[in-house]
Scaffold this motif. Sequence first.
Motif, PDB file in Angstrom:
ATOM      1  N   GLN A  79     -10.010 -14.152 -27.999  1.00 35.90           N
ATOM      2  CA  GLN A  79      -8.449 -13.600 -28.294  1.00 35.90           C
ATOM      3  C   GLN A  79      -8.377 -12.450 -28.784  1.00 35.90           C
ATOM      4  N   GLY A  80      -9.613 -11.755 -29.289  1.00 37.71           N
ATOM      5  CA  GLY A  80      -9.393 -10.540 -29.765  1.00 37.71           C
ATOM      6  C   GLY A  80     -10.957 -10.103 -30.854  1.00 37.71           C
ATOM      7  N   PRO A  81     -11.071  -8.986 -31.251  1.00 31.78           N
ATOM      8  CA  PRO A  81     -10.561  -7.638 -30.730  1.00 31.78           C
ATOM      9  C   PRO A  81     -11.022  -7.473 -29.464  1.00 31.78           C
ATOM     10  N   PRO A  85      -6.839  -5.482 -20.786  1.00 32.31           N
ATOM     11  CA  PRO A  85      -6.739  -5.710 -19.581  1.00 32.31           C
ATOM     12  C   PRO A  85      -7.987  -6.831 -19.385  1.00 32.31           C
ATOM     13  N   CYS A  86      -9.161  -6.672 -20.037  1.00 34.89           N
ATOM     14  CA  CYS A  86     -10.310  -7.611 -20.027  1.00 34.89           C
ATOM     15  C   CYS A  86      -9.928  -8.749 -20.746  1.00 34.89           C
ATOM     16  N   LEU A  87      -9.342  -8.840 -21.888  1.00 35.15           N
ATOM     17  CA  LEU A  87      -9.093  -9.793 -22.697  1.00 35.15           C
ATOM     18  C   LEU A  87      -7.882 -10.690 -21.959  1.00 35.15           C
ATOM     19  N   ARG A  88      -7.027 -10.201 -21.292  1.00 34.64           N
ATOM     20  CA  ARG A  88      -6.285 -10.839 -20.477  1.00 34.64           C
ATOM     21  C   ARG A  88      -6.787 -11.954 -19.521  1.00 34.64           C
ATOM     22  N   VAL A  89      -7.927 -11.213 -18.740  1.00 33.05           N
ATOM     23  CA  VAL A  89      -8.469 -12.114 -17.623  1.00 33.05           C
ATOM     24  C   VAL A  89      -9.157 -13.361 -18.191  1.00 33.05           C
ATOM     25  N   GLY A  90     -10.052 -13.198 -19.453  1.00 27.64           N
ATOM     26  CA  GLY A  90     -10.590 -14.292 -20.172  1.00 27.64           C
ATOM     27  C   GLY A  90      -9.506 -15.445 -20.671  1.00 27.64           C
ATOM     28  N   ALA A  91      -8.482 -14.755 -21.189  1.00 26.38           N
ATOM     29  CA  ALA A  91      -7.351 -15.641 -21.644  1.00 26.38           C
ATOM     30  C   ALA A  91      -6.941 -16.605 -20.476  1.00 26.38           C
ATOM     31  N   SER A  92      -6.432 -15.801 -19.253  1.00 24.00           N
ATOM     32  CA  SER A  92      -5.856 -16.602 -18.370  1.00 24.00           C
ATOM     33  C   SER A  92      -6.861 -17.698 -17.747  1.00 24.00           C
ATOM     34  N   LEU A  93      -8.182 -17.256 -17.713  1.00 24.54           N
ATOM     35  CA  LEU A  93      -9.191 -17.970 -17.108  1.00 24.54           C
ATOM     36  C   LEU A  93      -8.995 -19.197 -17.924  1.00 24.54           C
ATOM     37  N   PRO A 104      -8.410 -29.404 -24.882  1.00 24.74           N
ATOM     38  CA  PRO A 104      -7.740 -28.421 -25.877  1.00 24.74           C
ATOM     39  C   PRO A 104      -8.097 -27.068 -25.337  1.00 24.74           C
ATOM     40  N   LEU A 105      -7.331 -26.180 -25.752  1.00 28.43           N
ATOM     41  CA  LEU A 105      -7.765 -24.662 -25.654  1.00 28.43           C
ATOM     42  C   LEU A 105      -7.671 -24.027 -27.064  1.00 28.43           C
ATOM     43  N   ILE A 106      -8.785 -23.335 -27.367  1.00 25.74           N
ATOM     44  CA  ILE A 106      -8.894 -22.583 -28.772  1.00 25.74           C
ATOM     45  C   ILE A 106      -9.353 -21.037 -28.550  1.00 25.74           C
ATOM     46  N   GLY A 107      -8.303 -20.241 -28.978  1.00 32.54           N
ATOM     47  CA  GLY A 107      -8.594 -18.725 -29.009  1.00 32.54           C
ATOM     48  C   GLY A 107      -9.231 -18.447 -30.208  1.00 32.54           C
ATOM     49  N   VAL A 108     -10.305 -17.621 -30.261  1.00 27.82           N
ATOM     50  CA  VAL A 108     -11.179 -17.363 -31.511  1.00 27.82           C
ATOM     51  C   VAL A 108     -11.478 -15.897 -31.628  1.00 27.82           C
ATOM     52  N   ASN A 109     -11.876 -15.460 -32.684  1.00 30.50           N
ATOM     53  CA  ASN A 109     -12.156 -14.096 -33.141  1.00 30.50           C
ATOM     54  C   ASN A 109     -13.556 -13.681 -32.650  1.00 30.50           C
ATOM     55  N   HIS A 110     -13.658 -12.795 -31.794  1.00 31.95           N
ATOM     56  CA  HIS A 110     -15.032 -12.242 -31.233  1.00 31.95           C
ATOM     57  C   HIS A 110     -16.041 -11.910 -32.224  1.00 31.95           C
ATOM     58  N   CYS A 111     -15.763 -11.054 -33.225  1.00 28.45           N
ATOM     59  CA  CYS A 111     -16.565 -10.573 -34.376  1.00 28.45           C
ATOM     60  C   CYS A 111     -16.900 -11.770 -35.288  1.00 28.45           C
ATOM     61  N   GLU A 316       0.802 -20.038 -28.276  1.00 26.20           N
ATOM     62  CA  GLU A 316       0.137 -19.121 -29.227  1.00 26.20           C
ATOM     63  C   GLU A 316      -1.119 -18.400 -28.690  1.00 26.20           C
ATOM     64  N   SER A 317      -1.231 -18.676 -27.226  1.00 29.87           N
ATOM     65  CA  SER A 317      -2.558 -18.133 -26.726  1.00 29.87           C
ATOM     66  C   SER A 317      -2.551 -16.558 -26.270  1.00 29.87           C
ATOM     67  N   ALA A 318      -1.559 -15.952 -26.663  1.00 30.44           N
ATOM     68  CA  ALA A 318      -1.871 -14.430 -26.340  1.00 30.44           C
ATOM     69  C   ALA A 318      -2.968 -13.652 -26.974  1.00 30.44           C
ATOM     70  N   ILE A 319      -3.209 -12.756 -26.251  1.00 33.90           N
ATOM     71  CA  ILE A 319      -4.447 -11.912 -26.933  1.00 33.90           C
ATOM     72  C   ILE A 319      -3.950 -11.068 -27.800  1.00 33.90           C
ATOM     73  N   ASN A 320      -4.756 -10.593 -28.598  1.00 39.75           N
ATOM     74  CA  ASN A 320      -4.688  -9.544 -29.543  1.00 39.75           C
ATOM     75  C   ASN A 320      -5.724  -8.580 -29.685  1.00 39.75           C
ATOM     76  N   PRO A 321      -5.366  -7.362 -28.933  1.00 39.52           N
ATOM     77  CA  PRO A 321      -6.538  -6.523 -28.838  1.00 39.52           C
ATOM     78  C   PRO A 321      -7.066  -5.680 -30.298  1.00 39.52           C
ATOM     79  N   MET A 322      -5.973  -5.954 -31.316  1.00 35.02           N
ATOM     80  CA  MET A 322      -6.460  -5.344 -32.761  1.00 35.02           C
ATOM     81  C   MET A 322      -6.917  -6.421 -33.653  1.00 35.02           C
ATOM     82  N   LEU A 323      -7.153  -7.604 -33.200  1.00 36.11           N
ATOM     83  CA  LEU A 323      -7.510  -8.776 -34.074  1.00 36.11           C
ATOM     84  C   LEU A 323      -8.592  -8.141 -35.238  1.00 36.11           C
TER      85      LEU A 323
END
Length: 333
Positions: A79-81, A85-93, A104-111, A316-323
């Motif tokens: 979901q970020g950081p 534009p790149c995050l959005r492709v992954g989130a849509s997929l 279920p869908l789960i958005g996670v923190n890359h770091c 709640e699945s919007a991306i967050n580039p600054m996470l």
Amino acid sequence: MEGVIVGVESTAHTLSIGMVSESGELMPSESSVFTPEHGGIHPREAADHHSRVASDLVSSVISREGFSQSDVKAVSFSQGPGLGPCLRVGASLARTLSKSWEVPLIGVNHCVAHIEVGRNQTGCEDPVLLYASGGNTQVIARAGSRYRVLGETLDIGIGNMLDKFARTHEIPFPGGPVIESKASEWSNGGSSTSNLELPYAVHGMDLAFSGILTAAISLSEREGLGAASWSLQEHSFASCIEVSERALAHTGKSELLLGGGVACNGRLREMAQIMCEERGATAHWPEKQYCIDNGTMIAELGRREIEMGRVTKLEESAINPMLRTDSTPITWS
Ligand code: AMP
Ligand code: MG
């Protein structure tokens, strides 16, 4: 047969789809890296690349392991950081897969995913993580229910710095591995070295790499690529190891975990090993395929979070580039 969690990674140059079994067995990812013909990564061009390769990667990872769609229990995504534009492709997929497979869908923190895949692979329990990648350089450790950032780069990521240096010598992305081999050749595998002076930027617990980049470019013009590559690695890696050592001392922890693409580097691993041995700590790193950005680590963090009952609602699945690393609650042990 055990079910699997599918993970989608798309924070920057790499689109990667990986899987982990419900009990935590990691399966290698299928990845495609966007490599621009000239210059750095343009986020929109990378995102176009990710859209083009997405469906092939998904089918190949699932069929390669002999699973079918009905074995998939959840879909996890970065979901970020990262780059919007790149995050959005992954989130849509990931949204599309979760909806069509009815899981279920789960958005996670890359770091945080870099830490969890490292813990899974190496068995270390409560490490200080030196996360050294293209876009990020952070020293992280768990305190209570958060992974806290104890120190980080104040300007560019260390991998980004190595890639930019490489690019001035017409070496395409990713430049880090080529710099490593130039340094190694020049120093005869590390046996004959002379370390030429470059700026060394440790500011308290923080780091900086843009000054050393500029100085290394002019050093390479005077002394050649091999000598400059060696000295660049020695200075920049030593600064990361210094901050990591101080993090071990401050927190009282006794494990250092390396993560991120730069953690593939043999000299960085060697320095980590030496520092840890000297202070009675242990150094760990995952296989190279799990150091670089990969979908498997996203699946693994998704698995940990789902085990603790967290899922991400569509709204709640919007991306967050600054996470931020420390904005994710850590509920698992
Ligand atoms: P990541 O952003 O974590 O996917 O990692 C990519 C970054 O890791 C790029 O900046 C690469 O140049 C860097 N990298 C990969 N392999 C090595 C290596 N052997 N030595 C130094 N940097 C590396
Ligand atoms: Mg990364």
